[in-house]
Design a protein around this motif. Structure first.
Motif, PDB file in Angstrom:
ATOM      1  N   THR A  95      -7.807   8.146 -15.138  1.00 20.67           N
ATOM      2  CA  THR A  95      -8.529   6.915 -14.801  1.00 20.67           C
ATOM      3  C   THR A  95      -7.556   5.764 -14.533  1.00 20.67           C
ATOM      4  O   THR A  95      -7.634   5.083 -13.501  1.00 20.67           O
ATOM      5  N   ILE A  96      -6.634   5.545 -15.477  1.00 21.12           N
ATOM      6  CA  ILE A  96      -5.663   4.469 -15.327  1.00 21.12           C
ATOM      7  C   ILE A  96      -4.716   4.755 -14.168  1.00 21.12           C
ATOM      8  O   ILE A  96      -4.372   3.862 -13.380  1.00 21.12           O
ATOM      9  N   SER A  97      -4.300   6.017 -14.043  1.00 20.23           N
ATOM     10  CA  SER A  97      -3.399   6.390 -12.946  1.00 20.23           C
ATOM     11  C   SER A  97      -4.075   6.182 -11.605  1.00 20.23           C
ATOM     12  O   SER A  97      -3.441   5.715 -10.637  1.00 20.23           O
ATOM     13  N   ASN A  98      -5.354   6.520 -11.525  1.00 27.04           N
ATOM     14  CA  ASN A  98      -6.128   6.317 -10.303  1.00 27.04           C
ATOM     15  C   ASN A  98      -6.104   4.839  -9.910  1.00 27.04           C
ATOM     16  O   ASN A  98      -5.879   4.486  -8.738  1.00 27.04           O
ATOM     17  N   ALA A  99      -6.330   3.969 -10.886  1.00 27.68           N
ATOM     18  CA  ALA A  99      -6.404   2.536 -10.617  1.00 27.68           C
ATOM     19  C   ALA A  99      -5.084   1.987 -10.092  1.00 27.68           C
ATOM     20  O   ALA A  99      -5.066   1.093  -9.242  1.00 27.68           O
ATOM     21  N   LEU A 100      -3.958   2.529 -10.573  1.00 23.06           N
ATOM     22  CA  LEU A 100      -2.648   1.981 -10.228  1.00 23.06           C
ATOM     23  C   LEU A 100      -1.975   2.668  -9.043  1.00 23.06           C
ATOM     24  O   LEU A 100      -1.502   2.015  -8.113  1.00 23.06           O
ATOM     25  N   VAL A 101      -1.939   3.992  -9.062  1.00 27.38           N
ATOM     26  CA  VAL A 101      -1.126   4.743  -8.097  1.00 27.38           C
ATOM     27  C   VAL A 101      -1.657   4.609  -6.677  1.00 27.38           C
ATOM     28  O   VAL A 101      -0.890   4.396  -5.726  1.00 27.38           O
ATOM     29  N   ILE A 102      -2.966   4.735  -6.503  1.00 22.47           N
ATOM     30  CA  ILE A 102      -3.532   4.709  -5.158  1.00 22.47           C
ATOM     31  C   ILE A 102      -3.205   3.406  -4.437  1.00 22.47           C
ATOM     32  O   ILE A 102      -2.793   3.400  -3.273  1.00 22.47           O
TER      33      ILE A 102
END
Length: 215
Positions: A95-102
């Motif tokens: 969830t957090i990675s989705n918010a940042l990486v994309i």
């Protein structure tokens, strides 16, 4: 970044996600998938033929604030995560990675690529973006590290209200698209094509990337 009609991963808490096994394979797949999502998102933006509803909102916000589209995407993702609090949902690593990486990869892609003038190249960009988005969605969902911020908003509202996925999904997408359009987001052929294709594409690719977890 976007909800799909693909079968959702098990609802594991963050600690259980890390203990579920095949961690190296799943981490690699998660971040490759998110990077591919950001790249395909950027290619779609450069097609200038229309964007998915949430991307229309990101683009529209960036038109009015001193933000890049990627920064807008990150900001919207964390605002959506605040809506998880009353829904009593726990974000996972995905969830957090989705918010940042994309958002970061999106901005890098827009910086590295030029927007083409020829229509046939723009159409090719659109097709590549939609197919790549479907592939990337299957990869990060299949890694089973939790729903993306926007996916989780939908599933959380379904669980708390008892309303159908179709009704909640449609309401959210229409509202987001309308706001993004008013703000100047790009709506066009790509928006319709994405809406029709993303679910079937993610469903097609998901069986190939769904990682079997240890029991």
């Amino acid at each position: 970044m976007t909800a799909t009609t693909a079968v959702p991963a098990p609802n594991l808490n963050p600690l259980a996600q890390l203990k579920a096994g095949r961690l190296t394979r799943r981490l690699i797949q998660l971040y490759v998938g998110l990077a591919c999502y950001g790249i395909s998102f950027g290619v779609m933006v450069h097609s200038h033929l229309g964007l998915p509803p949430w991307a229309v909102l990101d683009y529209g916000i960036a038109e009015h604030l001193p933000l890049t589209i990627g920064q807008s995407s990150i900001g919207v993702a964390f605002l959506v995560l605040l809506m998880w609090i009353p829904l009593r949902q726990w974000p996972g690593l995905g969830t957090i990675s989705n918010a940042l990486v994309i958002g970061v990869v999106l901005d890098l892609t827009l910086w590295a690529l030029d927007r083409p003038d020829q229509l046939w190249i723009r159409i090719a960009f659109l097709v590549f973006g939609i197919v790549g988005n479907g592939l990337a969605t299957a990869m990060y969902i299949g890694a089973q590290f939790g729903a993306g911020p926007r996916d989780g908003l939908m599933t959380g509202l379904v669980r708390r209200t008892g309303l159908s996925v179709r009704l909640i999904r449609t309401t959210i997408e229409v509202a987001v698209l309308a706001i993004g359009f008013v703000l100047g987001g790009i709506v066009g052929l790509g928006t319709v094509a994405y809406a029709l294709a993303i679910g079937p594409l993610a469903q097609l690719f998901l069986p190939h990337f769904r990682v079997r977890l240890d029991k």
